[in-house]
Write a protein that holds these residues in place. Sequence first.
Motif, PDB file in Angstrom:
ATOM      1  N   SER A 149      37.508  -2.705  19.385  1.00 55.57           N
ATOM      2  CA  SER A 149      37.880  -1.292  18.503  1.00 55.57           C
ATOM      3  C   SER A 149      36.499  -0.879  17.580  1.00 55.57           C
ATOM      4  CB  SER A 149      38.535  -0.157  18.947  1.00 55.57           C
ATOM      5  OG  SER A 149      39.327  -0.244  20.086  1.00 55.57           O
TER       6      SER A 149
ATOM      7  N   ASP B 256      35.142   1.915  25.417  1.00 53.72           N
ATOM      8  CA  ASP B 256      36.403   1.771  24.824  1.00 53.72           C
ATOM      9  C   ASP B 256      37.252   2.060  25.168  1.00 53.72           C
ATOM     10  OD1 ASP B 256      37.593  -0.038  22.904  1.00 53.72           O
ATOM     11  OD2 ASP B 256      37.327   1.679  21.594  1.00 53.72           O
ATOM     12  N   GLU B 257      37.419   0.851  26.414  1.00 53.03           N
ATOM     13  CA  GLU B 257      38.708   0.957  26.554  1.00 53.03           C
ATOM     14  C   GLU B 257      38.931   1.989  27.550  1.00 53.03           C
ATOM     15  OE1 GLU B 257      42.630  -0.499  26.142  1.00 53.03           O
ATOM     16  OE2 GLU B 257      42.145  -1.502  24.701  1.00 53.03           O
TER      17      GLU B 257
HETATM   18 MG    MG Z   1      40.758  -1.005  20.915  1.00 51.63          MG
END
Ligand code: MG
Lengths: 406, 231
Positions: free
Chosen positions: B53, B175-176
Motif C-alpha cells: 500500500s 490496492d487489493e
Molecule cells: Mg495494504
Amino acid sequence: MRRFEIRVALRYLRSSGLQTLLILAGVAIGIVAYTFMAALINGLAVRLTDDVIGSIAHVILEPRERLPQLLDAPDGGSALVAIQRSNEKRAKIEGWRPLVERLERLPEITAISPQVIGNGFFQRGEKVLPVGITGVEPARLSAIIDFEDGLVRGNVRLGSGDVLIGIRLAEKLGVTTGQRARLRSERGRERTLTVRGIFDIGSANANERLAFLDLRTAQTLLELDGAVTQIAMKVSDIYAAPRLAERLAGDTGLEAKDWIAENERLKGALRAQGTTGDLIKVFSLLTILIGVASVLLLAAVRRRGEIGIMRSMGVSQGSIRRIFQLQGFFIGLFGSSLGALGGWLFCRLLLELTVQPDGSTALPVDPALGEYSTAIALATACATFAAILPARAAARIDPVEAIHHD
Amino acid sequence: MTNGATESLVTVRDLVKTYHSDEIETRVLKGLDLELEGGGFVALMGPSGSGKSTLLTILGTLLRPTSGSLRIAGEEIVDMPEKNLTAFRNRTLGFVFQFHHLLPDFTALENVLFPAWVAKGGETRAARAHAEELLARVGLSDRARYLSTRLSGGQKQRVAMARALVNRPQLVLADEPTGNLDRDASMRLIDLMREVSHEEHTCFLISTHDADIAARCDRTIHIVDGRIANV
Ligand SMILES: [Mg+2]
Ligand SMILES: Nc1ncnc2c1ncn2[C@@H]1O[C@H](COP(=O)(O)OP(=O)(O)O)[C@@H](O)[C@H]1O
C-alpha cells in the motif's frame, strides 16, 4: 469556483436530509426572529414618529433672540427680512410674505404656514381658561395640523372673529359650535369669538389648550401689526429636516428649529428601541453562525473517507474548501429565505389575530418593514463565514490517512 | 499514447519510505527500484505489512517518499508542488481501493463521471458518453442510476474500475481490489481489468495476496524486505 463544486455541495446538503432540514430550520427561525424584530421596531418607530410628526411642524423659522448679524454685515444685502425686537421685548418677522413665497418654491417643503403665536384667556361666565393662541391664514389652516381629519363638530372655514377649539376646551367652557366666548390676549386686548369648529387631534394638551384664529384677528389681538412670529413648514423627507433647517437659517438669518431637535425624547426612545432590536438581531445571527459552523464541522469529520477518495481523483484542496464553503452559503441562503418568508407570514398572522373591531391593529408590527433582504444578505454572509473553519479542516484532511484508516 | 522505447511509464530509483509515529521509526521501503512499461498488467505481491500500500500510495502521488526519485509519464514527481500533483493525478492516474469504494451520495454513473467533472470543471457530453460506455463495459448499464450504496461489493468495484478509467489514465493503481470480494467476483474483476489494460494500453499495477490473481497478470513483482525481488 467550478461547477462540480456546486453540484457536490448541493448533493451533500440534499443527502444529509434530516441534518440539513434541522440546520435550515435553525437558520430560518433565527431569521424569523430577526425579521419580526425589525418589523416590530421599525413599525413602532413609524407609529411613534407618525403620531408626533402628523400634528407638528417639521421646521419652524423664528426670529432670533438677538438682532441677526446679517443686518450688521458690511454687505448685508442678502438679508431678506428685517427683524425687529419691539420695545416690549417681542421678536417678530416683518415682511414675511416674500419669504413665504420664496420658501413655497422649494421642492422639499410640502406645506407652509406663517403664524402668530401668543397667549390669552377664554372667559365665559365665571370661567377663565388659559389658551395658546395660534393665528393662521385660513387658506393654510390645515397645512400643519389636519383639522379636516380631526374635526368633531362644525367646520373649518375660519373667518374673521371665528375660532377653532379643542374638544376638552369646549367641554370646560361649556360651548358648542355657533356659540360665543370672549378671548383676552396677553396684550390685554379682548374680542368675542364665534366657535366655528371643535376638533380632537389626539393630544390631550392640544385639545384643551389650543385655539386657532384667523391670522388677522390674532394679529390684532396680539398687537402684531401685520407681522408673524413664526413660519411653520412640513417637508417631504422628515429625516432631512435638520439639514434643511440649517440651510434656511443660513439663508434667512432667522432661527430654524427642526422637529428632531425639538423632540429629544422621541429620539431617545427610538434609539433605545433600535438598540434592543439590534441586539436581538445580532444574537439571531450569532446562533446561525454557531449552528452552521458546528453542523459543517461534523460533516467534515463524517466525510473524511469521501474527502480522501475525492483527493485521490485529483480534487484539489481548494475545491474541497469551496465545497464546504458553498454548503455554508446555501444553508444561509435557503434557510434565511425560508426564514424571511416565515417572518413575513408571522407578522401578518399576528396582525390578523390582533386586529381591532375598528380595523386598526393593536401591535405596531409592520410586515413591510421586516428588512428581509438585509436579513437574507447578513444570514448568508454569516453562514458562509461560519463555514470557513470547517472548510479549512476538510481541505486539510490527509487523503492517505482518510483512505487507509477507516 | 505509448511512451518512446527509451522511457518507461514508471521509473522508481532508490525509493525510501520511513514512517515516524510515536517515536517509533518504521522503515518500509529501503531503496526500492522499479520500472513499469506502458500498458503492462502487473501484480504486486508481498505479505501483509510488506509495504504494498505504501508503494502504491507513493506511486499515486498521495504520499511523498522519504528519499529517492520517481518519474511517471515523463514527469518528476518528488519535487512537484501539490497543486500540479492534484492535476497530474486527475489526468494520469486512476485508483481502485479495497475499502471506501465509491462516493455514497452519488449514483453509479455520477461516480464514474466524477474524475471527468474534476478535469473539465463540470459535465461534458463527451465525458457522459464515455462514462456510459465504461459502465456498459463493466456490465452495469442497468445500474447507472442506482445510488452507489445500493450496489453489491463486486458491482461497486466494477464501478470503481470504470471510474478509474474515465479520464483515460496511463496508470491504474489497484490496492487489493478483490480483498473484499468472493472468488467469482474477484476473477471477473481481474479479467475485466486485463481486457481493458490490453485494449486501451493502460498500465495496471494490482497488489494482491492471491496467487491465482497474480497468475492472470503478465508480470508479477514481489516486495521483499523493502525492495523489489526478482523482477
Ligand atoms: Mg495494504
Ligand atoms: N501512516 C503510517 N504510520 C506508521 N506506520 C505505517 C503507516 N502506514 C503504514 N505503516 C506501516 O508500514 C508497514 C507497511 O504497511 P503497508 O504499506 O500498508 O503494507 P501492506 O499494504 O503491504 O500490507 C506496516 O508495518 C505498517 O504498519
